[in-house]
Design an enzyme around this catalytic site. Structure first.
Site, PDB file in Angstrom:
ATOM      1  N   ASP A 244       1.068  -1.118  -0.167  1.00  0.00           N
ATOM      2  CA  ASP A 244       0.070   0.067  -0.089  1.00  0.00           C
ATOM      3  C   ASP A 244       0.968   1.139  -0.217  1.00  0.00           C
ATOM      4  O   ASP A 244       1.970   1.270   0.447  1.00  0.00           O
ATOM      5  CB  ASP A 244      -0.918  -0.077   1.267  1.00  0.00           C
ATOM      6  CG  ASP A 244      -1.795   1.150   1.455  1.00  0.00           C
ATOM      7  OD1 ASP A 244      -2.359   1.616   0.529  1.00  0.00           O
ATOM      8  OD2 ASP A 244      -1.568   1.892   2.654  1.00  0.00           O
ATOM      9  N   LEU A 245       0.556   2.508  -0.391  1.00  0.00           N
ATOM     10  CA  LEU A 245       1.311   3.679  -0.642  1.00  0.00           C
ATOM     11  C   LEU A 245       1.153   4.367   0.819  1.00  0.00           C
ATOM     12  O   LEU A 245       2.155   4.778   1.508  1.00  0.00           O
ATOM     13  CB  LEU A 245       0.976   4.253  -1.833  1.00  0.00           C
ATOM     14  CG  LEU A 245       1.777   5.531  -2.103  1.00  0.00           C
ATOM     15  CD1 LEU A 245       3.315   5.380  -2.321  1.00  0.00           C
ATOM     16  CD2 LEU A 245       1.478   6.313  -3.206  1.00  0.00           C
ATOM     17  N   ASP A 246      -0.134   5.121   0.847  1.00  0.00           N
ATOM     18  CA  ASP A 246      -0.313   6.176   1.906  1.00  0.00           C
ATOM     19  C   ASP A 246      -0.159   5.438   3.207  1.00  0.00           C
ATOM     20  O   ASP A 246      -1.153   4.358   3.711  1.00  0.00           O
ATOM     21  CB  ASP A 246      -1.831   6.590   1.880  1.00  0.00           C
ATOM     22  CG  ASP A 246      -1.907   7.456   0.482  1.00  0.00           C
ATOM     23  OD1 ASP A 246      -0.774   8.000  -0.033  1.00  0.00           O
ATOM     24  OD2 ASP A 246      -2.786   7.933   0.248  1.00  0.00           O
TER      25      ASP A 246
ATOM     26  N   THR B 140       1.189  10.318   3.505  1.00  0.00           N
ATOM     27  CA  THR B 140       0.452  11.333   3.004  1.00  0.00           C
ATOM     28  C   THR B 140      -0.860  11.799   3.785  1.00  0.00           C
ATOM     29  O   THR B 140      -1.381  12.514   3.152  1.00  0.00           O
ATOM     30  CB  THR B 140       0.118  10.840   1.377  1.00  0.00           C
ATOM     31  OG1 THR B 140      -0.251   9.565   1.454  1.00  0.00           O
ATOM     32  CG2 THR B 140       1.188  11.255   0.428  1.00  0.00           C
TER      33      THR B 140
ATOM     34  N   LYS C 114      -8.620   6.898   5.984  1.00  0.00           N
ATOM     35  CA  LYS C 114      -7.793   6.088   5.525  1.00  0.00           C
ATOM     36  C   LYS C 114      -7.915   4.880   4.741  1.00  0.00           C
ATOM     37  O   LYS C 114      -8.710   4.140   5.086  1.00  0.00           O
ATOM     38  CB  LYS C 114      -6.796   5.831   6.790  1.00  0.00           C
ATOM     39  CG  LYS C 114      -6.007   6.865   7.544  1.00  0.00           C
ATOM     40  CD  LYS C 114      -5.161   6.538   8.574  1.00  0.00           C
ATOM     41  CE  LYS C 114      -4.352   7.814   8.913  1.00  0.00           C
ATOM     42  NZ  LYS C 114      -3.313   7.459  10.206  1.00  0.00           N
TER      43      LYS C 114
ATOM     44  N   SER D 231      -2.116   0.569  -4.524  1.00  0.00           N
ATOM     45  CA  SER D 231      -2.944   1.586  -3.996  1.00  0.00           C
ATOM     46  C   SER D 231      -3.997   2.349  -4.390  1.00  0.00           C
ATOM     47  O   SER D 231      -4.318   1.950  -5.609  1.00  0.00           O
ATOM     48  CB  SER D 231      -1.821   2.793  -3.804  1.00  0.00           C
ATOM     49  OG  SER D 231      -2.220   4.195  -3.366  1.00  0.00           O
ATOM     50  N   ALA D 232      -5.094   2.707  -3.570  1.00  0.00           N
ATOM     51  CA  ALA D 232      -6.256   3.314  -4.010  1.00  0.00           C
ATOM     52  C   ALA D 232      -6.240   4.681  -4.632  1.00  0.00           C
ATOM     53  O   ALA D 232      -7.023   5.310  -5.077  1.00  0.00           O
ATOM     54  CB  ALA D 232      -7.067   3.506  -2.751  1.00  0.00           C
TER      55      ALA D 232
ATOM     56  N   LYS E  18     -10.972  -1.253  -2.146  1.00  0.00           N
ATOM     57  CA  LYS E  18     -10.780  -1.782  -0.802  1.00  0.00           C
ATOM     58  C   LYS E  18     -11.849  -1.604   0.159  1.00  0.00           C
ATOM     59  O   LYS E  18     -12.266  -0.448   0.177  1.00  0.00           O
ATOM     60  CB  LYS E  18      -9.310  -1.431  -0.120  1.00  0.00           C
ATOM     61  CG  LYS E  18      -8.155  -1.601  -0.958  1.00  0.00           C
ATOM     62  CD  LYS E  18      -6.997  -0.880  -0.159  1.00  0.00           C
ATOM     63  CE  LYS E  18      -5.804  -1.013  -1.229  1.00  0.00           C
ATOM     64  NZ  LYS E  18      -4.637  -0.110  -0.813  1.00  0.00           N
TER      65      LYS E  18
ATOM     66  N   GLU F 252      -0.024  -3.520   4.611  1.00  0.00           N
ATOM     67  CA  GLU F 252      -1.151  -2.347   4.714  1.00  0.00           C
ATOM     68  C   GLU F 252      -1.384  -1.754   6.134  1.00  0.00           C
ATOM     69  O   GLU F 252      -1.170  -2.519   7.084  1.00  0.00           O
ATOM     70  CB  GLU F 252      -2.378  -3.296   4.316  1.00  0.00           C
ATOM     71  CG  GLU F 252      -2.979  -2.986   3.289  1.00  0.00           C
ATOM     72  CD  GLU F 252      -3.699  -1.680   2.854  1.00  0.00           C
ATOM     73  OE1 GLU F 252      -3.783  -0.782   3.819  1.00  0.00           O
ATOM     74  OE2 GLU F 252      -4.180  -1.300   1.552  1.00  0.00           O
ATOM     75  N   ASP F 253      -1.661  -0.592   6.147  1.00  0.00           N
ATOM     76  CA  ASP F 253      -2.074   0.342   7.222  1.00  0.00           C
ATOM     77  C   ASP F 253      -3.288   0.478   7.676  1.00  0.00           C
ATOM     78  O   ASP F 253      -3.752   0.724   8.662  1.00  0.00           O
ATOM     79  CB  ASP F 253      -1.095   1.630   7.221  1.00  0.00           C
ATOM     80  CG  ASP F 253      -2.267   2.496   6.195  1.00  0.00           C
ATOM     81  OD1 ASP F 253      -2.477   2.277   5.055  1.00  0.00           O
ATOM     82  OD2 ASP F 253      -2.499   3.799   6.735  1.00  0.00           O
TER      83      ASP F 253
HETATM   84  P1  B16 Z   1      -6.761   9.814  -4.089  1.00  0.00           P
HETATM   85  P2  B16 Z   1      -3.535   4.171  -0.232  1.00  0.00           P
HETATM   86  C1  B16 Z   1      -5.807   5.840  -0.321  1.00  0.00           C
HETATM   87  O1  B16 Z   1      -4.350   5.498  -0.689  1.00  0.00           O
HETATM   88  C2  B16 Z   1      -5.739   6.802   0.902  1.00  0.00           C
HETATM   89  O2  B16 Z   1      -5.172   6.198   1.971  1.00  0.00           O
HETATM   90  C3  B16 Z   1      -7.125   7.410   1.373  1.00  0.00           C
HETATM   91  O3  B16 Z   1      -6.948   8.517   2.142  1.00  0.00           O
HETATM   92  C4  B16 Z   1      -7.446   8.262  -0.190  1.00  0.00           C
HETATM   93  O4  B16 Z   1      -8.643   8.550  -0.308  1.00  0.00           O
HETATM   94  C5  B16 Z   1      -7.415   7.108  -1.271  1.00  0.00           C
HETATM   95  O5  B16 Z   1      -6.001   6.832  -1.459  1.00  0.00           O
HETATM   96  C6  B16 Z   1      -7.736   8.033  -2.635  1.00  0.00           C
HETATM   97  O6  B16 Z   1      -6.593   8.960  -2.873  1.00  0.00           O
HETATM   98  O7  B16 Z   1      -7.654  11.013  -3.776  1.00  0.00           O
HETATM   99  O8  B16 Z   1      -5.494  10.483  -4.411  1.00  0.00           O
HETATM  100  O9  B16 Z   1      -7.059   9.581  -5.423  1.00  0.00           O
HETATM  101  O10 B16 Z   1      -3.608   3.981   1.259  1.00  0.00           O
HETATM  102  O11 B16 Z   1      -4.451   2.934  -0.896  1.00  0.00           O
HETATM  103  O12 B16 Z   1      -2.265   4.145  -0.846  1.00  0.00           O
HETATM  104 MG    MG Z   2      -3.118   2.982   3.232  1.00  0.00          MG
END
Ligand code: B16
Ligand code: MG
Length: 219
Positions: free
Chosen positions: A8-10, A16, A44, A115-116, A146, A170-171
């Site tokens: 996962d990224l964030d 972030t 998150k 990542s999402a 997810k 994953e966090d």
């Molecule tokens: P964006 P991850 C997720 O990233 C974030 O945790 C979540 O807070 C955010 O709303 C989502 O990505 C969408 O991000 O608005 O930049 O497309 O944890 O799956 O890496």
């Molecule tokens: Mg995350």
């Protein structure tokens, strides 16, 4: 032992969440209500539009906007968010993340991003780590958010490795569930009180420390 690791990224590679928080808080302020750091925990790992729904719920105004207005609110938030992350530097990569990716690659494991976020490519560029991933799956490639397992299954497919031979880092609980539903092992990044993963560590720096131990080779 696993042949591939999907990250996962964030919250795993970079923090972030702080920038998402600042941008959502700014939007809430414009709409006339407060948005706290505790509220931000609920966003998150959640998709952008679902995050907006939760934010509007917190402000008691989920019914006040048409879907077109909601699109605009989400676009505004994203513009601010992109403004913040554009100023990010390599120093913001979380402790151990780069080292751990390098160690895995040196011993022949495949690596992917799962990542999402639709902003993942920009973030990877800012951190200078795009080349450490064999596959990059982000919010631009997946349709189901997810806890749907789509993002991780696509990662395994692009790496050409069976899901059972992948381990996910994953966090967020939604991400942990997504990994389980994909049939993968999962390492939680954060607190064991919150995450129901096979193993929970505070950060990837601990994976670097564990690297040559039995615990790691069992994974
Ligand atoms: P964006 P991850 C997720 O990233 C974030 O945790 C979540 O807070 C955010 O709303 C989502 O990505 C969408 O991000 O608005 O930049 O497309 O944890 O799956 O890496
Ligand atoms: Mg995350």
């Amino acid at each position: 032992t696993a042949r591939a690791a999907i990250f996962d990224l964030d919250g795993v590679i970079v923090d972030t969440a702080r920038y998402h928080y600042l941008a959502w808080k700014r939007l809430a302020a414009e709409l006339g209500f407060d948005f706290t750091e505790q509220d931000n925990e609920r966003l998150k790992g959640v998709s952008r539009m679902r995050s907006l729904e939760i934010l509007l719920e917190i402000g008691n105004c989920e019914r006040a906007f048409s879907s077109e207005q909601k699109e605009n609110l989400a676009r505004q938030k994203n513009e601010w968010y992109v403004e913040y992350i554009s100023r990010m530097t390599r120093s913001e990569i979380l402790p151990g993340a780069r080292e751990y990716l390098e160690l895995l690659r040196e011993c022949g494991k495949k690596t992917a991003l799962g990542s999402a976020s639709k902003n993942a490519p920009l973030i990877l560029e800012k951190l200078g780590i795009a080349s450490l991933f064999d596959a990059i799956i982000d919010g631009n490639k997946v349709r189901a958010a997810k806890p749907d397992p789509e993002v991780f299954l696509l990662g395994a497919r692009e790496l050409d490795i069976a899901p059972a031979e992948c381990v996910v880092f994953e966090d967020a609980e939604a991400g942990v569930e997504a990994a389980r539903r994909a049939g993968m092992r999962v390492v939680g990044i954060g607190s064991p009180q919150i995450l129901s993963a096979d193993l929970v560590v505070p950060g990837l720096h601990v994976m670097v420390a564990l690297f040559q131990t039995e615990l790691h080779s069992d994974m």
